[in-house]
Design a protein around this motif. Structure first.
Motif, PDB file in Angstrom:
ATOM      1  N   ALA A  26      43.417  51.110   9.914  1.00 12.64           N
ATOM      2  CA  ALA A  26      43.287  49.629   9.458  1.00 12.64           C
ATOM      3  C   ALA A  26      41.768  49.402   9.854  1.00 12.64           C
ATOM      4  O   ALA A  26      41.148  49.024   9.067  1.00 12.64           O
ATOM      5  CB  ALA A  26      44.047  48.584  10.149  1.00 12.64           C
ATOM      6  N   ASP A  35      38.837  43.886   2.149  1.00 13.15           N
ATOM      7  CA  ASP A  35      39.967  43.016   1.562  1.00 13.15           C
ATOM      8  C   ASP A  35      41.235  43.971   1.407  1.00 13.15           C
ATOM      9  O   ASP A  35      42.099  43.564   0.427  1.00 13.15           O
ATOM     10  CB  ASP A  35      39.578  42.389   0.214  1.00 13.15           C
ATOM     11  CG  ASP A  35      38.902  43.274  -0.803  1.00 13.15           C
ATOM     12  OD1 ASP A  35      38.626  44.516  -0.180  1.00 13.15           O
ATOM     13  OD2 ASP A  35      38.882  43.025  -1.798  1.00 13.15           O
ATOM     14  N   SER A  37      44.634  45.971   1.171  1.00 14.44           N
ATOM     15  CA  SER A  37      45.895  45.485   1.236  1.00 14.44           C
ATOM     16  C   SER A  37      46.637  46.298   2.426  1.00 14.44           C
ATOM     17  O   SER A  37      46.401  47.292   2.825  1.00 14.44           O
ATOM     18  CB  SER A  37      46.818  45.616  -0.172  1.00 14.44           C
ATOM     19  OG  SER A  37      46.864  46.860  -0.376  1.00 14.44           O
ATOM     20  N   LEU A  38      47.774  45.588   2.770  1.00 17.98           N
ATOM     21  CA  LEU A  38      48.483  46.204   3.806  1.00 17.98           C
ATOM     22  C   LEU A  38      49.004  47.425   3.119  1.00 17.98           C
ATOM     23  O   LEU A  38      49.307  48.334   3.847  1.00 17.98           O
ATOM     24  CB  LEU A  38      49.752  45.313   4.036  1.00 17.98           C
ATOM     25  CG  LEU A  38      49.309  44.184   5.254  1.00 17.98           C
ATOM     26  CD1 LEU A  38      50.568  43.423   5.461  1.00 17.98           C
ATOM     27  CD2 LEU A  38      48.855  44.700   6.454  1.00 17.98           C
ATOM     28  N   ARG A  49      55.271  50.942   3.901  1.00 17.08           N
ATOM     29  CA  ARG A  49      54.722  49.682   4.147  1.00 17.08           C
ATOM     30  C   ARG A  49      55.636  48.771   4.980  1.00 17.08           C
ATOM     31  O   ARG A  49      55.353  47.815   5.917  1.00 17.08           O
ATOM     32  CB  ARG A  49      54.652  48.845   2.699  1.00 17.08           C
ATOM     33  CG  ARG A  49      53.771  47.453   2.767  1.00 17.08           C
ATOM     34  CD  ARG A  49      53.846  46.980   1.472  1.00 17.08           C
ATOM     35  NE  ARG A  49      55.049  46.662   0.776  1.00 17.08           N
ATOM     36  CZ  ARG A  49      55.346  46.198  -0.302  1.00 17.08           C
ATOM     37  NH1 ARG A  49      54.420  45.976  -1.243  1.00 17.08           N
ATOM     38  NH2 ARG A  49      56.646  45.762  -0.686  1.00 17.08           N
ATOM     39  N   TYR A  53      54.877  46.579   8.510  1.00 21.32           N
ATOM     40  CA  TYR A  53      55.635  45.127   8.614  1.00 21.32           C
ATOM     41  C   TYR A  53      56.460  45.274   9.796  1.00 21.32           C
ATOM     42  O   TYR A  53      56.858  44.269  10.414  1.00 21.32           O
ATOM     43  CB  TYR A  53      56.470  44.766   7.231  1.00 21.32           C
ATOM     44  CG  TYR A  53      55.585  44.172   6.199  1.00 21.32           C
ATOM     45  CD1 TYR A  53      54.775  42.918   6.452  1.00 21.32           C
ATOM     46  CD2 TYR A  53      55.439  44.783   5.388  1.00 21.32           C
ATOM     47  CE1 TYR A  53      53.988  42.449   5.701  1.00 21.32           C
ATOM     48  CE2 TYR A  53      54.730  44.362   4.199  1.00 21.32           C
ATOM     49  CZ  TYR A  53      53.954  43.018   4.415  1.00 21.32           C
ATOM     50  OH  TYR A  53      53.249  42.544   3.587  1.00 21.32           O
ATOM     51  N   SER A  58      52.502  40.312   9.272  1.00 21.56           N
ATOM     52  CA  SER A  58      51.685  40.026   8.055  1.00 21.56           C
ATOM     53  C   SER A  58      50.088  40.701   8.138  1.00 21.56           C
ATOM     54  O   SER A  58      49.844  41.122   9.300  1.00 21.56           O
ATOM     55  CB  SER A  58      51.332  38.264   8.061  1.00 21.56           C
ATOM     56  OG  SER A  58      50.326  38.049   9.020  1.00 21.56           O
ATOM     57  N   ARG A  59      49.373  40.399   7.100  1.00 22.79           N
ATOM     58  CA  ARG A  59      47.987  41.028   7.356  1.00 22.79           C
ATOM     59  C   ARG A  59      47.275  40.448   8.158  1.00 22.79           C
ATOM     60  O   ARG A  59      46.226  41.099   8.991  1.00 22.79           O
ATOM     61  CB  ARG A  59      47.310  40.821   5.641  1.00 22.79           C
ATOM     62  CG  ARG A  59      45.866  41.624   5.777  1.00 22.79           C
ATOM     63  CD  ARG A  59      45.688  41.549   4.299  1.00 22.79           C
ATOM     64  NE  ARG A  59      44.340  42.358   4.138  1.00 22.79           N
ATOM     65  CZ  ARG A  59      42.878  41.881   4.740  1.00 22.79           C
ATOM     66  NH1 ARG A  59      42.858  40.862   5.255  1.00 22.79           N
ATOM     67  NH2 ARG A  59      41.980  42.800   4.185  1.00 22.79           N
ATOM     68  N   ASP A  60      47.454  39.104   8.395  1.00 20.94           N
ATOM     69  CA  ASP A  60      46.617  38.396   9.503  1.00 20.94           C
ATOM     70  C   ASP A  60      47.091  38.773  10.827  1.00 20.94           C
ATOM     71  O   ASP A  60      46.141  38.960  11.825  1.00 20.94           O
ATOM     72  CB  ASP A  60      46.678  36.846   9.542  1.00 20.94           C
ATOM     73  CG  ASP A  60      46.400  36.102   8.256  1.00 20.94           C
ATOM     74  OD1 ASP A  60      45.064  36.746   7.949  1.00 20.94           O
ATOM     75  OD2 ASP A  60      46.491  35.216   7.845  1.00 20.94           O
ATOM     76  N   LEU A  63      45.245  42.023  11.190  1.00 22.69           N
ATOM     77  CA  LEU A  63      43.781  41.817  11.312  1.00 22.69           C
ATOM     78  C   LEU A  63      43.483  41.326  12.803  1.00 22.69           C
ATOM     79  O   LEU A  63      42.590  41.732  13.521  1.00 22.69           O
ATOM     80  CB  LEU A  63      43.301  40.778  10.358  1.00 22.69           C
ATOM     81  CG  LEU A  63      41.984  40.614  10.371  1.00 22.69           C
ATOM     82  CD1 LEU A  63      41.067  41.777  10.281  1.00 22.69           C
ATOM     83  CD2 LEU A  63      41.346  39.733   9.356  1.00 22.69           C
TER      84      LEU A  63
END
Length: 190
Positions: A26, A35, A37-38, A49, A53, A58-60, A63
């Protein structure tokens, strides 16, 4: 029951390796493609993926974990500067330089959306700035005409403005850092 312990340890070790791989992927990918994606991050980490998870809802969440890791690395580097020794103003500028090196190593930091709220990850850095400024005010190196907390807020705002200028392509990182040095010196000097 003791037969389950080695299996659990192995699963935990596998989970730790997956989490570490996801975070490393990441950081690397988001530095290049803020930007991303996961799914793309999972691919770069060589995991599914679903594995991403399993660790990050989530992506947030991912991050935030990346930012926590980068913050911890930055704080370790800050503490290695030994800011309690030497001229306070020089140490403020050394701290600014370290922050710019972090931006250069991790461009994703310049592309984060600015919320109006103060991120608690700033608190340890803010505390170090405030200690330096108070020490400099005590020794007369830094102006006493303005409250230390105001000067800290000003430094952070200037740093964000410089970062936004770099992210928007208005100035180079080197020019922003040099301009930031000049501005901070003028603001802080008595």
């Amino acid at each position: 029951m003791s037969e389950n312990k080695p299996v659990r340890r192995r699963r935990r070790a596998d989970a730790d390796r997956s989490r570490t791989a996801i975070l490393a992927a990441a950081v690397a990918l988001l530095d290049e493609q803020p930007d991303a994606s996961l799914e793309r991050i999972a691919e770069a980490a060589n995991v599914t993926r679903q594995t991403v998870y399993a660790h990050f809802s989530s992506r947030d969440a991912l991050l935030n974990a990346v930012l926590d890791q980068l913050t911890a690395e930055t704080l370790t580097a800050i503490d290695a500067l030994n800011l309690d020794e030497g001229p306070a103003l020089s140490n403020v500028l050394r701290l600014i330089d370290l922050a710019w090196r972090a931006f250069e190593r991790h461009p994703l930091l310049l592309h984060l959306p600015q919320t109006g709220a103060q991120d608690e990850r700033h608190d340890p850095v803010t505390d170090r700035f405030e200690r330096l400024i108070r020490r400099g005010q005590h020794t007369g190196e830094i102006t006493r005409d303005l409250p230390a907390q105001w000067l800290v807020t000003t430094l952070i705002a200037l740093g964000h403005a410089a970062g936004e200028s770099v992210a928007a392509g208005r100035v180079s990182p080197r020019t922003a850092n040099k301009t930031l040095h000049t501005t901070i010196t003028r603001v802080l000097q008595p």
